[in-house]
Write a protein that holds these residues in place. Structure first.
Motif, PDB file in Angstrom:
ATOM      1  N   ASN A 292      44.319  58.552  77.898  1.00 15.25           N
ATOM      2  CA  ASN A 292      45.426  58.459  76.956  1.00 15.25           C
ATOM      3  C   ASN A 292      45.148  59.150  75.627  1.00 15.25           C
ATOM      4  O   ASN A 292      45.857  58.940  74.653  1.00 15.25           O
ATOM      5  CB  ASN A 292      45.783  56.987  76.711  1.00 15.25           C
ATOM      6  N   HIS A 293      44.125  59.990  75.589  1.00  8.49           N
ATOM      7  CA  HIS A 293      43.772  60.712  74.372  1.00  8.49           C
ATOM      8  C   HIS A 293      44.894  61.658  73.956  1.00  8.49           C
ATOM      9  O   HIS A 293      45.506  62.323  74.790  1.00  8.49           O
ATOM     10  CB  HIS A 293      42.484  61.513  74.608  1.00  8.49           C
ATOM     11  N   ARG A 294      45.174  61.702  72.686  1.00  9.45           N
ATOM     12  CA  ARG A 294      46.161  62.630  72.133  1.00  9.45           C
ATOM     13  C   ARG A 294      45.590  63.243  70.861  1.00  9.45           C
ATOM     14  O   ARG A 294      44.822  62.615  70.143  1.00  9.45           O
ATOM     15  CB  ARG A 294      47.469  61.912  71.769  1.00  9.45           C
ATOM     16  N   SER A 295      45.986  64.462  70.560  1.00  9.30           N
ATOM     17  CA  SER A 295      45.600  65.109  69.314  1.00  9.30           C
ATOM     18  C   SER A 295      46.815  65.097  68.394  1.00  9.30           C
ATOM     19  O   SER A 295      47.822  65.734  68.681  1.00  9.30           O
ATOM     20  CB  SER A 295      45.144  66.548  69.586  1.00  9.30           C
ATOM     21  N   ILE A 296      46.720  64.371  67.305  1.00  8.39           N
ATOM     22  CA  ILE A 296      47.820  64.250  66.351  1.00  8.39           C
ATOM     23  C   ILE A 296      47.459  65.066  65.118  1.00  8.39           C
ATOM     24  O   ILE A 296      46.384  64.896  64.541  1.00  8.39           O
ATOM     25  CB  ILE A 296      48.063  62.774  65.951  1.00  8.39           C
ATOM     26  N   ARG A 297      48.364  65.913  64.713  1.00  7.57           N
ATOM     27  CA  ARG A 297      48.096  66.754  63.548  1.00  7.57           C
ATOM     28  C   ARG A 297      49.177  66.602  62.484  1.00  7.57           C
ATOM     29  O   ARG A 297      49.503  67.538  61.781  1.00  7.57           O
ATOM     30  CB  ARG A 297      47.961  68.204  63.982  1.00  7.57           C
ATOM     31  N   LYS A 298      49.728  65.415  62.384  1.00  7.46           N
ATOM     32  CA  LYS A 298      50.668  65.080  61.315  1.00  7.46           C
ATOM     33  C   LYS A 298      49.963  64.034  60.462  1.00  7.46           C
ATOM     34  O   LYS A 298      49.744  62.915  60.894  1.00  7.46           O
ATOM     35  CB  LYS A 298      51.964  64.516  61.887  1.00  7.46           C
ATOM     36  N   PHE A 299      49.593  64.417  59.257  1.00  6.42           N
ATOM     37  CA  PHE A 299      48.782  63.555  58.420  1.00  6.42           C
ATOM     38  C   PHE A 299      49.582  63.013  57.243  1.00  6.42           C
ATOM     39  O   PHE A 299      50.521  63.639  56.783  1.00  6.42           O
ATOM     40  CB  PHE A 299      47.564  64.330  57.901  1.00  6.42           C
ATOM     41  N   THR A 300      49.181  61.849  56.758  1.00  9.53           N
ATOM     42  CA  THR A 300      49.781  61.257  55.572  1.00  9.53           C
ATOM     43  C   THR A 300      48.807  61.421  54.412  1.00  9.53           C
ATOM     44  O   THR A 300      47.677  61.877  54.598  1.00  9.53           O
ATOM     45  CB  THR A 300      50.068  59.759  55.780  1.00  9.53           C
ATOM     46  N   SER A 301      49.225  61.019  53.246  1.00  9.59           N
ATOM     47  CA  SER A 301      48.344  61.114  52.073  1.00  9.59           C
ATOM     48  C   SER A 301      47.437  59.888  51.948  1.00  9.59           C
ATOM     49  O   SER A 301      46.642  59.797  51.019  1.00  9.59           O
ATOM     50  CB  SER A 301      49.183  61.267  50.806  1.00  9.59           C
ATOM     51  N   GLN A 302      47.534  58.964  52.891  1.00  5.70           N
ATOM     52  CA  GLN A 302      46.709  57.758  52.860  1.00  5.70           C
ATOM     53  C   GLN A 302      45.232  58.125  53.023  1.00  5.70           C
ATOM     54  O   GLN A 302      44.871  58.882  53.915  1.00  5.70           O
ATOM     55  CB  GLN A 302      47.131  56.818  53.983  1.00  5.70           C
ATOM     56  N   THR A 303      44.395  57.585  52.151  1.00  4.09           N
ATOM     57  CA  THR A 303      42.964  57.880  52.234  1.00  4.09           C
ATOM     58  C   THR A 303      42.318  57.027  53.319  1.00  4.09           C
ATOM     59  O   THR A 303      42.792  55.944  53.645  1.00  4.09           O
ATOM     60  CB  THR A 303      42.255  57.619  50.895  1.00  4.09           C
ATOM     61  N   VAL A 304      41.233  57.542  53.855  1.00  2.71           N
ATOM     62  CA  VAL A 304      40.462  56.838  54.868  1.00  2.71           C
ATOM     63  C   VAL A 304      39.164  56.397  54.207  1.00  2.71           C
ATOM     64  O   VAL A 304      38.489  57.201  53.558  1.00  2.71           O
ATOM     65  CB  VAL A 304      40.167  57.754  56.081  1.00  2.71           C
ATOM     66  N   GLU A 305      38.814  55.131  54.379  1.00  2.00           N
ATOM     67  CA  GLU A 305      37.601  54.611  53.759  1.00  2.00           C
ATOM     68  C   GLU A 305      36.372  55.359  54.272  1.00  2.00           C
ATOM     69  O   GLU A 305      36.262  55.668  55.457  1.00  2.00           O
ATOM     70  CB  GLU A 305      37.446  53.122  54.077  1.00  2.00           C
ATOM     71  N   GLN A 306      35.453  55.650  53.373  1.00  2.00           N
ATOM     72  CA  GLN A 306      34.245  56.389  53.722  1.00  2.00           C
ATOM     73  C   GLN A 306      33.466  55.681  54.831  1.00  2.00           C
ATOM     74  O   GLN A 306      32.927  56.323  55.728  1.00  2.00           O
ATOM     75  CB  GLN A 306      33.363  56.586  52.486  1.00  2.00           C
ATOM     76  N   GLU A 307      33.434  54.368  54.805  1.00  2.00           N
ATOM     77  CA  GLU A 307      32.724  53.601  55.829  1.00  2.00           C
ATOM     78  C   GLU A 307      33.306  53.867  57.224  1.00  2.00           C
ATOM     79  O   GLU A 307      32.573  54.006  58.206  1.00  2.00           O
ATOM     80  CB  GLU A 307      32.793  52.112  55.516  1.00  2.00           C
ATOM     81  N   LEU A 308      34.637  53.968  57.314  1.00  2.00           N
ATOM     82  CA  LEU A 308      35.287  54.247  58.592  1.00  2.00           C
ATOM     83  C   LEU A 308      34.968  55.670  59.066  1.00  2.00           C
ATOM     84  O   LEU A 308      34.702  55.897  60.247  1.00  2.00           O
ATOM     85  CB  LEU A 308      36.795  54.046  58.477  1.00  2.00           C
ATOM     86  N   ILE A 309      34.960  56.617  58.140  1.00  2.00           N
ATOM     87  CA  ILE A 309      34.604  58.004  58.483  1.00  2.00           C
ATOM     88  C   ILE A 309      33.189  58.041  59.052  1.00  2.00           C
ATOM     89  O   ILE A 309      32.929  58.677  60.079  1.00  2.00           O
ATOM     90  CB  ILE A 309      34.728  58.922  57.256  1.00  2.00           C
ATOM     91  N   GLU A 310      32.278  57.348  58.400  1.00  2.00           N
ATOM     92  CA  GLU A 310      30.891  57.329  58.865  1.00  2.00           C
ATOM     93  C   GLU A 310      30.766  56.660  60.235  1.00  2.00           C
ATOM     94  O   GLU A 310      29.966  57.095  61.071  1.00  2.00           O
ATOM     95  CB  GLU A 310      30.009  56.651  57.822  1.00  2.00           C
ATOM     96  N   THR A 311      31.577  55.634  60.491  1.00  2.00           N
ATOM     97  CA  THR A 311      31.580  54.974  61.800  1.00  2.00           C
ATOM     98  C   THR A 311      32.033  55.945  62.879  1.00  2.00           C
ATOM     99  O   THR A 311      31.436  56.010  63.962  1.00  2.00           O
ATOM    100  CB  THR A 311      32.490  53.731  61.778  1.00  2.00           C
ATOM    101  N   PHE A 312      33.081  56.716  62.608  1.00  2.00           N
ATOM    102  CA  PHE A 312      33.570  57.705  63.574  1.00  2.00           C
ATOM    103  C   PHE A 312      32.511  58.774  63.848  1.00  2.00           C
ATOM    104  O   PHE A 312      32.312  59.194  64.995  1.00  2.00           O
ATOM    105  CB  PHE A 312      34.851  58.383  63.083  1.00  2.00           C
TER     106      PHE A 312
END
Length: 73
Positions: free
Chosen positions: A10-30
């Motif tokens: 069910n993987h999808r590539s979404i390329r519509k982004f919002t201005s909402q920031t992503v927490e650095q901790e979540l980025i590091e987890t990914f």
């Protein structure tokens, strides 16, 4: 079916982004999750670049053949 298989199918590539920031901790987890993914010869063949500067993002956009999602990611 196996939950992992369901997620992969069910993987999808979404390329519509919002201005909402992503927490650095979540980025590091990914990033850590990607580094743990199974690969041939244990090679993680990708690069992650985090750019928060609008000026640098504009330059990257130009270098990336002006792909719109690069500018808005």
């Amino acid at each position: 079916m196996n939950e992992t298989i369901d997620v992969l199918k069910n993987h999808r590539s979404i390329r519509k982004f919002t201005s909402q920031t992503v927490e650095q901790e979540l980025i590091e987890t990914f990033i850590q999750a990607g580094q743990c993914a199974a690969t041939s010869s244990f090679i993680q063949g990708c690069t992650v670049i985090q750019i928060t500067s609008p000026t640098l993002r504009e330059k990257l956009y130009q270098y990336a053949a002006e792909q719109p999602y690069v500018k808005s990611a």
